[in-house]
Scaffold this motif. Sequence first.
Motif, short mmCIF file in Angstrom:
data_model
loop_
_atom_site.label_atom_id
_atom_site.label_comp_id
_atom_site.label_asym_id
_atom_site.label_seq_id
_atom_site.Cartn_x
_atom_site.Cartn_y
_atom_site.Cartn_z
N LYS A 265 -1.16 -13.24 8.99
CA LYS A 265 -2.53 -12.66 8.33
C LYS A 265 -3.55 -13.63 8.61
O LYS A 265 -4.69 -13.27 8.87
CB LYS A 265 -2.53 -12.42 6.94
N ALA A 266 -3.28 -15.21 8.60
CA ALA A 266 -4.30 -15.93 8.50
C ALA A 266 -4.58 -16.34 10.00
O ALA A 266 -5.52 -17.06 10.33
CB ALA A 266 -3.56 -17.24 8.04
N ILE B 58 -4.75 -22.40 7.99
CA ILE B 58 -3.52 -22.09 9.11
C ILE B 58 -4.26 -21.22 10.19
O ILE B 58 -3.78 -21.46 11.26
CB ILE B 58 -2.67 -20.78 8.30
N LYS B 59 -5.47 -21.01 10.16
CA LYS B 59 -6.23 -20.32 11.35
C LYS B 59 -6.23 -21.13 12.44
O LYS B 59 -6.48 -22.43 12.26
CB LYS B 59 -7.74 -20.14 10.87
N ASP C 156 -7.72 -22.91 0.27
CA ASP C 156 -7.22 -21.57 0.73
C ASP C 156 -6.36 -21.67 2.04
O ASP C 156 -6.43 -22.27 3.08
CB ASP C 156 -8.49 -20.81 1.19
N GLN D 228 -5.20 -19.73 3.77
CA GLN D 228 -5.64 -18.89 5.05
C GLN D 228 -6.59 -19.63 5.84
O GLN D 228 -6.51 -19.48 7.22
CB GLN D 228 -6.24 -17.64 4.65
N VAL D 229 -7.50 -20.38 5.25
CA VAL D 229 -8.64 -21.26 6.09
C VAL D 229 -7.61 -22.18 6.77
O VAL D 229 -8.09 -22.39 8.10
CB VAL D 229 -9.50 -21.64 5.03
N MET E 107 2.02 -14.27 5.67
CA MET E 107 1.06 -15.11 5.33
C MET E 107 0.27 -15.89 6.32
O MET E 107 -0.74 -15.65 6.70
CB MET E 107 1.49 -16.23 4.45
#
Length: 336
Positions: free
Chosen positions: A279-280, A240-241, A235, A237-238, A276
């Motif tokens: 959001k992450a 990039i956090k 994922d 998003q996971v 993207m």
Amino acid sequence: PAPNHFITTADYSADQLLNLVDRAIQLKVQSKYQHPAPQAQAPLAGKTLALLFSKLSTRTRVATETSMAYLGGHAMFLGSRDIQLGTNESLTDTSRVISSMVDGIMARVGEHAEIELLAKESNVPVINALSAKYHPTQILADLMTLHEHIHHRQQGVKDQYTAHQQHPRETLSGLKVAWVGDGNNILQEMLVSFPKLGINLSAACPIGYECDQDVIDIAIKDSEKTKAELTFTNDPQVAIKDADIVVTDTWISMGQEEEKATRLSDFAGYQVTMDMVNKAGAKPDWAFMHCLPRKQEEVDDEVFYSNRSLVFPEAENRKWTIMAVIDALLVKGRIE
Ligand code: CP
Ligand code: NVA
């Protein structure tokens, strides 16, 4: 004694890698900024580096040929149409013959076993200019670029080159780098070096495009020693956090052209865009890297040409870091 090679950063300690980066920064200051004014010197006068490339190259080739010119030596480019590289003559015979006449070999190959075989049979140092598994000279350039970026961020200097006043040991440790893309040679080279240097690495690859287990094992072992964080996910998003840096590469590496249609569909949702990354929840001052060559599908123009993008300094730094490797192996005889 067996010659020293540069096949992957996995073979070298954190200090050796940092010293190469530091040397690259010195060479940049000397050659580009004339500080100190370079004396006429040609440490490689009369010496030849053979470039055996079975795949295309812009950066690696230009970086290497210009580095050899600066050091006073000669670079001899031998593409797959020039010599009998593994087609009409075995790699063993090619390596024995060429290494009997030159002072170093830089080779870009397909399977990683090919560069290992070239090195085993060579009487002179062999530098890996990319294999399907690893791309060590790229990752040195990435480390140098990260150092310069963090140095400039900390010092707030933009108009003046001061990165040589600080050792990369002080800037790199503790960074978080997020990879979004294929589990390819670039990510694999990061995995065998970043954790060792205390750089936190989180990698998002689509299911079925993860890295080789032996590479992951090296990364885990290194991260246990340095306490660098290591995350593998499917994922983006996971991954990039909280990242300082977002990195990607082509979804279709050289030699994978026939898989293009499948890959384009399997990598859906992996294109790096402002939306993207925001959001992450990357760090507010996140920056973007890419080894190039780049296609639109993996990163859009808005990110690629933005002021967050480090891709062009990163490309230039291929020159200074390759020069540092040549300086170590061909001038000094070893990576210290
Ligand atoms: N990044 C890189 O290795 O580029 P080239 O393939 O152009 O050498
Ligand atoms: N992963 C890419 C890198 C190119 C420099 C490839 O192997 O083609």
